[in-house]
Design a protein around this motif. Structure first.
Motif, PDB file in Angstrom:
ATOM      1  N   HIS A  51       1.737   4.200  -2.780  1.00  0.00           N
ATOM      2  CA  HIS A  51       1.567   5.646  -2.560  1.00  0.00           C
ATOM      3  C   HIS A  51       2.841   6.402  -2.932  1.00  0.00           C
ATOM      4  O   HIS A  51       2.814   7.368  -3.702  1.00  0.00           O
ATOM      5  N   ASP A  86      -0.658   8.713   6.050  1.00  0.00           N
ATOM      6  CA  ASP A  86      -1.937   8.099   5.736  1.00  0.00           C
ATOM      7  C   ASP A  86      -2.726   7.806   7.004  1.00  0.00           C
ATOM      8  O   ASP A  86      -2.174   7.863   8.109  1.00  0.00           O
ATOM      9  N   HIS A  90       0.818  -1.222   0.000  1.00  0.00           N
ATOM     10  CA  HIS A  90       0.000   0.000   0.000  1.00  0.00           C
ATOM     11  C   HIS A  90       0.861   1.286   0.000  1.00  0.00           C
ATOM     12  O   HIS A  90       0.672   2.177  -0.825  1.00  0.00           O
ATOM     13  N   ALA A 117      -4.362   4.575   7.390  1.00  0.00           N
ATOM     14  CA  ALA A 117      -3.769   3.254   7.528  1.00  0.00           C
ATOM     15  C   ALA A 117      -3.889   2.490   6.216  1.00  0.00           C
ATOM     16  O   ALA A 117      -4.795   2.747   5.419  1.00  0.00           O
ATOM     17  N   ASP A 162      -6.314   6.963  -1.542  1.00  0.00           N
ATOM     18  CA  ASP A 162      -6.200   5.606  -2.069  1.00  0.00           C
ATOM     19  C   ASP A 162      -6.638   5.501  -3.535  1.00  0.00           C
ATOM     20  O   ASP A 162      -6.385   4.475  -4.185  1.00  0.00           O
TER      21      ASP A 162
END
Ligand SMILES: [Fe+2]
Length: 577
Positions: free
Chosen positions: A152, A171, A148, A173, A338
């Motif tokens: 990003h 972020d 993740h 999470a 996201d």
């Protein structure tokens, strides 16, 4: 090398990249009309292939940006927290609806079952994604899974045009973490630091959003706007919950999620001042995140910073980071939440594959983010006829729109390819003059919106330094409305509607090269009025995603709150025009 990136997180979507260049990117919410739509991005995958005129057989590789607690084989700090008491475990159960949380709290056997289930789910999820790609599009090629935060950080680095940089995600999470820090040199990522999701400062911002009566993880921007009206009276209280310490961020409150909300609620009491609480959490966020970024800028020896993650949707924080004396250039990925994961995963994998195959990879900074679908005049006219709305064709639509705006009309513009990311950047925008400060009240009411930050201005790029100060090194993010900047006296005098109470604005600088038609509208307006700025706000119905198709635009326009709609080369009059 063609790579398809997908994400099934909040917000899900798909991106097609060819040799480092983004050909198309769409979030599922724009297509299924459900704001922040989650789940497998079925429609987006087909749509990006259609936009790029490709078929699935042309795709060399699929990169999936993961978002799963079940991904990590080791227990996270967060899981450890929930294991410590039955009450906390119940909280997680209530908050997430997950029965797995219960299994983390108990006998060694139940914990064994938990970790086996976790591994099974990880494998199961990967298999499920492969199955869906095979069933839906006949794809049986290579699929890789990118963390993740790596996705990003890759989204920010590869679209920034920077060669060497520190790339930082901040972020709520994702994949068990709330931040990763990478030193990146010529496309090679070296992980310097990560923060567990338990220690997320973004989560505390979300708790305050909830306590102020708004939707957590959705309406944080309202808190940022509201902060300018308050005093930081609750800073000491909040410092007992989350702090910057020695290059990291720590949740020292000993609570998480509902237990944190309940604890804060009881400490604040029922009569707390909403604007003071907003001001305090903004103060804490800026303090904690700026010190964190400064530390890693110094440690990495880099003066170029690429930012991503939901927390950097906070335009004020970004201004503070850019003002650090160690920072020369700042870039914030336009799809910082996201919704940008698919792009990051695709770019990361594409770079690796191009390197391996010794093929060129486009490392230029992005010039625009008009990566969505567009519609021809013929398609638009068909929809206009179906709606039975009277319309006129205008060859010189830009001059006509500028004239209407100079006459004080509200004009919605629908033209060209749809924007990527959460901001409208002119192609699906509502435009108005910047001289009337009351617009922030009456237009928001008409659009059924509650906002505490004034509307944002679009400004002709050549006039940027006449309007703003402190933009040096942040010209690129200022093209995408991802940073606030101080306004000049001239700007405050001529464009008061878009200048916040603290003297800042969050501009979109528009140039001929990135959007000729939109640029012409703003510049024609400047020629008539002498003012190089207009209000630019998103074109959508209340609580709906930004409009995507002509049908969405006409439905939104039909509710009667706007004077004119400029759609393709057509002008439609509203009832109040
Ligand atoms: Fe994220």
């Amino acid at each position: 090398m063609i790579v398809l990136g997908i994400t099934d997180s909040i917000t899900s979507g798909a991106t097609i990249v060819a040799d480092g260049r983004v050909l198309a990117a769409v979030s599922e919410e724009r297509l299924n009309r459900q704001k922040m739509a989650m789940g497998f991005p079925r429609q987006s995958i087909s749509e990006v292939l259609r936009i790029a005129s490709l078929e699935m057989k042309d795709v060399d590789h699929i990169a999936v940006a993961t978002n799963s607690l079940f991904w990590r084989p080791e227990p996270t700090k967060l899981e450890d927290y929930f294991r410590k008491s039955k009450e906390r475990s119940r909280d997680l159960f209530l908050a997430s609806g997950s029965f797995f949380a219960k299994l983390t709290n108990g006998s060694p056997m139940s914990r064994k079952i938990y970790y086996e289930l976790k591994a099974l789910l990880t494998r199961g999820r990967k298999t499920k994604i492969r199955d869906l790609l095979a069933e839906g599009w006949g794809y049986r090629g290579e699929v890789s899974f990118i963390d993740h935060h790596l996705a990003h950080c890759a989204s920010a680095y590869f679209t920034s045009g920077m060669e060497n940089a520190v790339s930082i995600s901040l972020d709520g999470a994702g994949d068990g973490c709330s931040s990763h820090v990478y030193r990146v040199e010529n496309g090679q990522f070296k992980l310097l630091h990560k923060i567990d999701s338990y220690d997320s400062v973004g989560n505390y911002y979300a708790y305050v959003t909830h306590l102020c009566g708004f939707h957590a993880h959705k309406h944080e921007g309202k808190i940022t706007g509201l902060a300018a009206y308050g005093k930081p009276t609750y800073v000491d209280l909040l410092k007992r919950y989350v702090q910057y310490q020695e290059g990291s961020i720590h949740n020292i409150g000993g609570c998480f999620d509902w237990s944190a909300i309940r604890k804060l609620e009881s400490e604040l009491g029922p009569a707390f001042k909403m604007e003071d609480l907003a001001c305090s959490i903004q103060w804490i966020l800026e303090d904690v995140a700026t010190k964190f970024v400064q530390y890693w800028v110094k440690q990495s020896g880099m003066s170029h910073v690429a930012l991503s993650g939901g927390v950097v949707a906070n335009v004020k924080l970004n201004q503070r980071i850019h003002a650090l004396r160690e920072v020369k250039h700042t870039f914030i990925h336009p799809g910082m939440g996201d919704d940008g994961l698919a792009t990051g995963a695709a770019l990361f994998k594409c770079f690796q594959l191009c390197q391996r195959a010794q093929q060129p990879f486009d490392r230029n900074p992005i010039n625009n983010v008009y990566w969505g679908p567009e519609f021809s005049n013929r398609e638009i006219e068909r929809e206009l006829d179906a709606f039975g709305m009277p319309y006129q064709f205008h060859q010189d639509i830009e001059k006509r729109v500028a004239g209407l705006l100079a006459d004080g009309k509200i004009v919605a513009r629908f033209g060209g390819r749809m924007e990527y990311g959460p901001r409208s950047l002119g192609n699906r925008s509502i435009l108005y003059q910047t001289v009337d400060t009351t617009v922030n009240d009456w237009l928001n009411k008409r659009l059924k919106r509650t906002e505490f930050m004034p509307f944002a201005p679009v400004t002709v790029k050549e006039y940027a330094y006449q309007c703003y100060t402190g933009l040096e090194g942040a010209e690129l993010p200022a093209k995408f409305m991802t940073i606030t900047t101080d306004c000049t006296e001239e700007m405050a005098a001529h464009c008061p509607a878009v200048v916040h109470i603290d003297g800042t604005a969050r501009p979109q600088l528009v140039d001929q090269e990135s959007n000729a038609s939109y640029y012409q509208i703003v510049d024609e307006y400047r020629k008539i009025t002498g003012i190089p700025c207009l209000v630019n706000t998103s074109f959508n119905m209340h609580e709906e995603p930004i409009v995507c198709t002509p049908n969405d635009a006409l439905r939104a326009f039909r509710d009667g709150s706007l004077d004119y709609l400029a759609i393709g080369n057509f002008i439609v009059n509203g009832p109040s025009a």
